[in-house]
Design an enzyme around this catalytic site. Structure first.
Site, short mmCIF file in Angstrom:
data_model
loop_
_atom_site.label_atom_id
_atom_site.label_comp_id
_atom_site.label_asym_id
_atom_site.label_seq_id
_atom_site.Cartn_x
_atom_site.Cartn_y
_atom_site.Cartn_z
CB SER A 557 32.29 88.60 47.69
OG SER A 557 31.93 88.09 46.42
CE1 TYR A 570 28.64 84.81 49.64
CE2 TYR A 570 28.74 86.01 47.57
CZ TYR A 570 29.38 85.33 48.58
OH TYR A 570 30.73 85.16 48.55
#
Length: 680
Positions: A557, A570
């Site tokens: 990400s 996350y």
């Protein structure tokens, strides 16, 4: 759309009916034909035509466009210019001068059999029962015993124009006959109507099968050999999964292949019997069989309960002996005009107690090779039950395997897609980015294992990709090592191994630090950090066992580099994944395995994570409506473009191609340009 000619409609119906029953013929084996009249658009007069299944088609799925259409007067006139058996290959090119109209399939080598036989409808099939008679040592005598004069024996002759002349003469000389048994090969039947031809074909097949059943020896393959009985199912499949990557590695020494595993009762019984080693050495007989299976299999003839490590220790020597034997076979018969050797690795590997592993340029080819070897087992059983199995000679096999016409057929195949022969294992692939990745890899020629926590959704996604010859769905809780191992075992049993791993499974909970619980932290790290580690670790065992390199791609990400607010768990898990890329790239490079990552950002539409509540949470964080989130993310990028799942899939595909053959340890941003996430 023009109305289908009645004769063609009958031919298609008969072909599909015969070809859909494996007792009648194997996949893509045999051919059917019909003769009839049609108006010549040039002269306006009736012209007699031959419609015959074209080269490479399959009877069970045959459609009108799979037929070659020839003028019968010109086809028969070729007999007058036939230069003899030594030059009969030239006749295939001559068929082009007999074609009627445009389009249609290329005529096959068996076209002469159909055109020259004086019957309105002709079937040439490869039924196991018929080939059993055709390969029996006393096949001619058995044919007379079983059928009287109604079916006539034709000695082995390579398919071609002369065989067509031979069968035509048999029919002329035997007006009572309804067909022939072709030595070493199959059967041919005919009739004045389509119904009669089909009935005659079925009668020959069923009569031969009934004779074998009623008169054959009870155990034609002999007794079960000590130590070769099948292992219990769970133990058998576990051993098969342990061996599969190593076997695929040796089968890919000359060129990469996809694998198929079969542990059906017919296979396991054959592998357990006394006669198996001798019969396997004799090889297959029907040309359709050995063109798919090679002249003989590699037999790993160790006790069924031998530890996998002992089998693996024996494999290199067995493989080299097989290659030396195949090269000697090629050198015995090759001439200056022969095509180059096509590779000396086995297409079929037999492991007593475990099963059969087969290989090909794609999953269908590998699966069909297995089906053909089962056909060969059935043929051997029938021949041994009545007599003894005697396939066509080795030199004849070579003449067909390395036939110039067969080489030309191989060259007509379309160029393989970029990921052909590669097996991809994609986690979290039932939705969102994972589903887009799986779809792109399958479209580029890969076989895909759709791994997902939801098995039903995984199977549905695999079905959308084309079903078991393209994709299979498996359950995979990536946070559980036993589940990961089980999913990868399913992958190697489905396709032979794994070449390309995509760590995509993920989830996110958007919370500020003080609201993030230990459970939130553990859940996200279990799935993304630990899950990627477990998948990579267990996949690496397969990749290194194959010895053919491979790719691991992490869907990380933008947040692994630059995190937004309220997502500490996350972003930390994604940073862990990003560093795994660097660490594994350094460690696995020695095995030719490349490890790279993709850093997406703002993938809202089609994203499983965003649909699961992350979108609403992020929208609340930024003070916007959830439906505006994609546009919001796009506007904060340099390119002002929204990122979609297919854009991430494009990056994964690119990283796995030869264009990136010298790239490992790379993170590719797919974020439309987020300056704060630039890698530096």
């Amino acid at each position: 759309m023009p109305e289908l000619h009645p004769t063609v409609a009958e031919l298609i119906a008969r072909s599909n009916a015969l070809g859909s029953d494996p007792r009648n013929t194997n996949f893509a084996g045999g051919n059917t034909s019909a003769k009839g009249t049609e108006t010549d658009p040039v002269t306006g007069e009736d012209v007699e035509l031959l419609w015959v299944k074209g080269s490479g088609g399959d009877l069970g799925t045959l459609k009108p466009e799979g037929l070659a259409v020839l003028r019968l007067d010109r086809m028969r006139a070729l007999a007058g210019v036939y230069p003899g058996v030594e030059r009969e290959d030239e006749m295939v090119a001559a068929f082009d001068y007999c074609l009627h109209g445009k389009g249609g399939a290329a005529p096959s080598i068996d076209t002469a059999m159909h055109g020259l036989v004086d019957a309105a409808h002709v079937d040439h099939l490869h039924p196991d029962s018929g080939i059993a008679i055709a390969t029996a040592a006393d096949g001619e005598k058995l044919t007379a015993e079983i059928f009287g004069g109604t079916v006539v024996w034709v000695p082995w002759r390579r398919p071609g124009f002369q065989l067509g002349l031979d069968i035509a003469e048999v029919k002329r000389a035997n007006p009572q006959a309804v067909g022939t048994v072709l030595g070493g090969h199959g059967i041919t039947a005919w009739g004045d109507t389509s119904e009669e031809a089909e009935a005659n074909s079925r009668w020959i097949i069923e009569t031969a099968a009934r004779h074998i059943e009623e008169n054959g020896a009870a155990e034609p393959f002999g007794a079960v050999r000590p130590g070769r009985a099948p292992l219990p199912e769970a133990e058998r499949r576990a051993k098969a999964a342990a061996l599969a990557p190593h076997l695929r590695g040796i089968a890919s020494a000359d060129r990469p292949v996809v694998g198929h595993f079969d542990d059906s009762d017919a296979v396991l019984d054959f592998l357990s019997r006394e006669r198996m080693p001798a019969l396997a050495e004799l090889g297959t007989s029907c040309p359709d069989h050995f063109l798919r299976t090679k002249v003989k299999p590699l037999v790993v003839d160790l006790p069924a309960d031998a530890p996998a490590e002992e089998v693996l220790e024996a494999l290199p020597a067995l493989h080299e002996a097989y290659r030396a034997d195949y090269r000697a076979y090629y050198e015995r018969y090759a001439t200056g005009d022969s095509p180059a050797i096509r590779g000396a690795d086995p297409a079929v590997v037999l492991v007593p107690g475990v099963g059969m592993f087969t290989y090909g340029a794609d999953k269908q080819t590998a699966r069909v090779a297995g089906e053909f070897y089962i056909n060969a087992i059935n043929v051997m059983r029938g021949a041994e039950a009545l007599s003894s199995y005697r396939p066509i000679g080795e030199e004849e096999k070579f003449r067909i395997e390395y036939w110039a016409l067969e080489e030309a057929k191989l060259k007509r195949r379309p160029a393989p897609k970029p990921l052909a022969t590669r097996v991809a294992f994609v986690t979290g692939a039932a939705s969102g980015i994972g589903k887009a990745v799986a779809g792109r890899l399958a479209a580029e020629g890969a076989c895909v294992v759709v791994a997902d926590l939801d098995l039903d959704k995984a199977r549905a996604a695999a079905e959308e990709l084309g079903g078991p010859d393209t994709a299979v769905g498996v359950a995979a809780d990536v946070s559980d090592e036993a589940a990961v191992r089980a999913a990868l075992d399913e992958a190697v049993l489905a396709f032979g191994g794994v070449d390309l791993v995509v760590n995509n499974a993920g989830l996110s909970l958007s919370k500020p630090l003080l609201e993030t619980t230990e459970k939130d932290w553990d859940l996200q790290h279990d799935v993304m950090a630990k899950g990627s580690f477990l998948v990579s670790k267990n996949a690496a065992r397969i990749l290194t066992a194959q010895g053919t390199g491979g790719d691991i791609v992490y869907i990380a990400s933008k947040n692994s580099v630059f995190a937004g607010p309220n997502n500490v768990a996350y972003s930390a898990a994604k940073a862990d994944q990003a560093h795994q890329v660097r660490l594994l790239a350094a460690e696995l490079g020695a095995h030719g395995v490349r490890v790279n990552g993709v850093n997406p950002d703002g993938v809202v539409r089609g994203s499983g994570i965003f649909a699961g509540g992350w979108g609403a949470q992020r929208a609340k964080t930024y003070g916007i409506e959830e439906e505006d989130l994609g546009a919001f993310y796009a506007q904060r990028t340099i390119l002002k473009r929204e990122v979609l799942p297919e854009h991430v899939a494009n990056a994964v595909f690119a990283l796995c191609t030869d264009d990136f053959s010298h790239t490992t340890g790379l993170h590719v941003p797919v974020d439309a340009g987020v300056a704060a996430a630039f890698l530096r």
